[in-house]
Design a protein around this motif. Structure first.
Motif, PDB file in Angstrom:
ATOM      1  N   LEU A 146      -2.966 -16.842 -22.533  1.00  0.00           N
ATOM      2  CA  LEU A 146      -3.991 -16.675 -21.507  1.00  0.00           C
ATOM      3  C   LEU A 146      -5.077 -15.702 -21.964  1.00  0.00           C
ATOM      4  O   LEU A 146      -6.272 -15.904 -21.684  1.00  0.00           O
ATOM      5  CB  LEU A 146      -3.357 -16.186 -20.208  1.00  0.00           C
ATOM      6  N   VAL A 172      -9.529 -18.509 -17.490  1.00  0.00           N
ATOM      7  CA  VAL A 172      -8.235 -18.523 -16.790  1.00  0.00           C
ATOM      8  C   VAL A 172      -8.504 -18.832 -15.320  1.00  0.00           C
ATOM      9  O   VAL A 172      -9.259 -18.108 -14.651  1.00  0.00           O
ATOM     10  CB  VAL A 172      -7.485 -17.186 -16.925  1.00  0.00           C
ATOM     11  N   GLU A 180      -7.095 -18.939 -11.673  1.00  0.00           N
ATOM     12  CA  GLU A 180      -6.033 -18.325 -10.880  1.00  0.00           C
ATOM     13  C   GLU A 180      -6.120 -18.830  -9.438  1.00  0.00           C
ATOM     14  O   GLU A 180      -7.179 -18.782  -8.823  1.00  0.00           O
ATOM     15  CB  GLU A 180      -6.150 -16.792 -10.897  1.00  0.00           C
ATOM     16  N   ARG A 198       1.847 -18.491  -7.081  1.00  0.00           N
ATOM     17  CA  ARG A 198       0.712 -17.961  -7.836  1.00  0.00           C
ATOM     18  C   ARG A 198       0.617 -18.704  -9.168  1.00  0.00           C
ATOM     19  O   ARG A 198       1.601 -18.761  -9.927  1.00  0.00           O
ATOM     20  CB  ARG A 198       0.868 -16.466  -8.072  1.00  0.00           C
ATOM     21  N   LYS A 230      -1.597 -19.413 -12.785  1.00  0.00           N
ATOM     22  CA  LYS A 230      -2.603 -19.024 -13.762  1.00  0.00           C
ATOM     23  C   LYS A 230      -2.607 -20.072 -14.868  1.00  0.00           C
ATOM     24  O   LYS A 230      -1.574 -20.306 -15.498  1.00  0.00           O
ATOM     25  CB  LYS A 230      -2.305 -17.642 -14.350  1.00  0.00           C
ATOM     26  N   HIS A 273       1.018 -20.923 -16.127  1.00  0.00           N
ATOM     27  CA  HIS A 273       1.953 -19.909 -15.620  1.00  0.00           C
ATOM     28  C   HIS A 273       2.146 -20.101 -14.119  1.00  0.00           C
ATOM     29  O   HIS A 273       1.182 -20.264 -13.371  1.00  0.00           O
ATOM     30  CB  HIS A 273       1.411 -18.506 -15.878  1.00  0.00           C
TER      31      HIS A 273
END
Length: 729
Positions: free
Chosen positions: A326, A332, A334, A452, A454, A467
């Protein structure tokens, strides 16, 4: 009669050791020589053929013994289809009865115990019930051959009639007694697919007639006996609360009330029928002890859940050093997702009846996991497993609600039955009824969860790494399933559909954290897939946009190692006309997901009203479930599952204020309305693969398909459900 126990009875729990010991050795495969529920010898004496999965009565009725609970999903019809086809029985003579609780004979081969769930009913029974039908046919033919003194190879069976070229013929029922005396074949010959008469074609549902006319004992709610008492229980409005004191003086004045007793879950009002019990309960004065209760509101719970993703507890999947990936990425992305508690909302609330005399117990209810219910019953009542009898009745829906880890309805009514005897009452059957409010406020919800994401992207928008963190209460920790199903500290019920994705990400890591709360949670139709599919499939559309690619084409590029999933995606897109522009005012979204072995792709087409709300107009589905035993039922399950999932994403959530549930009935927890239901088109992939699940796989894709259509219409990504929070419905 009025009696209050000085101290409420406590709840004994079966140990995991005894639970596992009970289930050990429970076999799948062909079990034909065990003579249950009636011995073959006894049956033969009265002209009946009786083997564990097939009975043929002298009146020519073929009874298929279902080891699975039918709660509306059509499992009974599927099992009847398998037996009738191999036996060559007619549809009109075939009925289904539920099996007794016996894990050594009626185990789900995928569970190791008797039970229904995980969309496994047909998957684990396909060969077993075909073999049972084929063995019964072989024994019928052998009996006819001996009786008529002709070679068995010259005998034909079709539509329930056994015949020979000489003109001799008989019904299955006429030969049943003789067939019962024949040896059970070890490896009965099965039909080849080209010989199937019903499998993959059509077989009328076996439960329609009884449900249409309201036949007695179809459902537990309808269960009656002349001496039956009915109980309702006043339970704490907060999870973990307990009775501090109560006054039943006014309740006892209601005509029909027999007794009021304190039990571990609250205060039970026992009456001669349902209405006086409910009326009297409303007159109770109960003071609750909230010292051990959950007092948080759901807003605070979500804040706590999201904070857990800052320091994940358990690594679920770790492909490599994703932090480094990352850090080296050009961009990235998110995203955080929030999912609420969801109730099951089955049309038949929880209910259960028992007769306990101090030494033996007989239960009547829609038992979904018979082995768990049976073990908890024996443990709670303090009697041997053999002294408990469970009569499984049909159930008016479940969606996971009747498959409890703790068998709480069984435990609650068992403790009530013990309290009744301790209060000096004579042994008498009693039924606990949950009102809609009781069921809605009882918990056992789908866990609320925080996710969450990423995702690293290179200069061209291609994924460099993915992720995924998730926080939720574990379904399994602290239950009888923990030892069997939690592996290396991981509860895969929480992460399924994500950690095992077949999208070709270069690197993917996933972590989970376990939230603690007194709110009981339970699997909900398609379990973890209900939220992970939403996350994965809406992220796929976002990633396609980042890469500047069509959502279907992008997915196909990422599915090079999953041809079956790619195939249903192509089929759904083709049938929906994806390559052509949508009609004016219409917008499309797509999602594809595998759950319970079944591949489903759905294209949702929506319109946007003048006030900004959306209407789902049409859903085009493609499904690959292996051999479609009953195509009509496959279509029905796909339609029902997506409707169920659609209702959830539109308006459904269970919220709490200071620990008290806000939604109590369908006026505040609104189910899908007929006006919400879209046109549905289902396309079944022809397949020779073994059958896979159908009760749940239609639910996960509908949410993200609709969300992706909303994104196409409004350039708006919905990451918090339901849609009603955003004034979209």
């Amino acid at each position: 009669m009025f009696h209050v126990l000085a101290k409420p009875l406590e709840t004994p729990k079966p140990s995991r050791r005894s639970f596992l010991k009970l289930s050990a050795g429970a076999a799948g495969g062909l079990i034909l020589a065990v003579n249950l529920p009636r011995t073959a010898e006894a049956a033969a004496e009265i002209g009946e053929f009786a083997q564990p999965f097939v009975h043929i009565r002298p009146d020519n009725t073929v009874v298929v013994i279902s080891k699975h609970l039918d709660k509306g999903q059509g499992a009974a019809t599927g099992l009847a289809t398998l037996v009738a086809d191999e036996l060559d029985a007619s549809i009109d003579q075939t009925i289904v009865e539920h099996a007794p609780s016996n894990p050594q004979v009626y185990a789900n081969s995928l569970f190791g115990m008797q039970g229904t769930g995980g969309s496994t009913a047909i998957a684990n029974s396909f060969m077993q019930y075909r073999q049972a039908g084929a063995a019964a046919k072989a024994m019928i033919v052998a009996a006819a051959a001996k009786s008529w003194n002709v070679p068995a190879g010259e005998i034909n069976v079709a539509k329930g009639v056994v015949s020979h070229g000489s003109g001799k013929s008989a019904t299955l029922g006429e030969l049943a007694g003789l067939a019962a005396k024949e040896a059970v074949p070890g490896e009965p010959v099965l039909k080849t697919p080209d010989q199937w008469v019903y499998i993959g074609k059509s077989f009328r549902r076996v439960d329609t007639a009884n449900k249409t006319v309201g036949a007695p004992r179809t459902y537990t709610m309808d269960f009656q006996r002349d001496d039956l008492l009915v109980a309702v229980i006043a339970r704490s409005p907060r999870f973990g609360g307990a009775v501090k004191s109560f006054d039943a003086a006014e309740a006892m004045k209601v005509k029909g009330v027999v007794n009021v007793l304190q039990v571990p879950t609250g205060v039970a009002v026992i009456a001669t029928s349902t209405w006086p019990a409910i009326k009297a309960r409303d007159l109770l004065t109960v003071e609750w002890d909230d010292s051990e209760a959950e007092m948080r509101s759901t807003d605070q719970m979500m804040t706590d859940l999201k904070a857990m993703n800052d320091a994940p507890q358990v690594a679920v999947r770790k492909d490599g050093d994703l932090d480094a990936v990352l850090a080296a990425s050009a961009k990235v992305l998110e995203v955080e997702y929030e999912f609420p508690y969801l109730a099951h909302g089955a049309m038949e609330p929880m209910d259960i009846a028992v007769l306990f005399d101090g030494e033996t117990a007989e239960f009547w209810f829609g038992s979904q996991i018979q082995t768990v219910d049976h073990q908890f019953a024996a443990g709670t009542l303090g009697i041997d497993f053999a002294n408990v009898k469970i009569n499984t009745l049909w159930a008016g829906g479940s969606f996971g609600r009747r498959a409890q880890f703790d068998a709480h309805p069984v435990v609650e009514i068992s403790l009530l039955a013990k309290a009744m005897l301790a209060a000096g009452m004579k042994p008498q059957p009693v039924k606990i009824v949950f009102t809609r409010e009781d069921d809605m406020e009882a918990g056992y919800y789908r866990p609320m969860s925080a996710h969450r994401i990423k995702v690293g992207l290179d200069e061209d928008g291609a994924v460099t790494g993915f992720h995924y963190d998730i926080a939720a209460k574990s379904l399994l920790k602290g239950t009888v399933y923990e030892e069997m199903m939690i592996q290396d500290g991981v509860d895969h019920n929480m992460t399924e559909g994500a950690h095992d994705t077949t999208y070709g990400f270069p690197v993917m890591n996933m972590n989970q954290s376990y939230f603690e709360t007194k709110v009981p949670v339970l699997w909900w139709r398609s379990v973890g897939h209900t939220h992970t599919a939403y996350v994965m499939e809406t992220m796929m559309d976002r990633l396609a946009k980042e890469a500047g690619k069509d959502p279907v084409a992008y997915r196909l590029e990422m599915l090079k190692d999953d041809p079956r999933k790619a195939n249903v995606l192509r089929l759904a897109a083709e049938k929906a006309g994806w390559e052509k522009p949508a009609a004016e005012g219409r917008f499309r979204g797509v999602a594809a997901h595998k759950s319970f072995g079944t591949y489903v792709a759905q294209v949702a087409e929506i319109s946007v009203r003048d006030d900004g709300t959306v209407k789902v107009e049409k859903v085009t589905c493609a499904v690959d479930c292996g051999v479609a035993v009953n195509p009509d039922n496959v279509r029905a399950q796909m339609e029902g599952a997506l409707g169920y999932g659609l209702g959830a994403i539109l308006r459904n959530e269970v919220t709490m204020t200071d620990g008290v549930v806000d939604q109590t009935n369908f006026d505040t927890y609104e189910p899908l309305r007929i006006t919400d239901m879209p046109e549905v088109e289902v396309h079944i992939v022809a397949s020779a693969e073994a059958p896979t699940g159908m009760g749940e796989p239609g639910t996960p894709p509908i949410g993200p398909a609709v969300a992706n259509a909303i994104a196409a219409a409004k350039d708006m990504w919905v990451t918090t459900l339901p849609l009603s929070r955003h004034d979209l419905v």
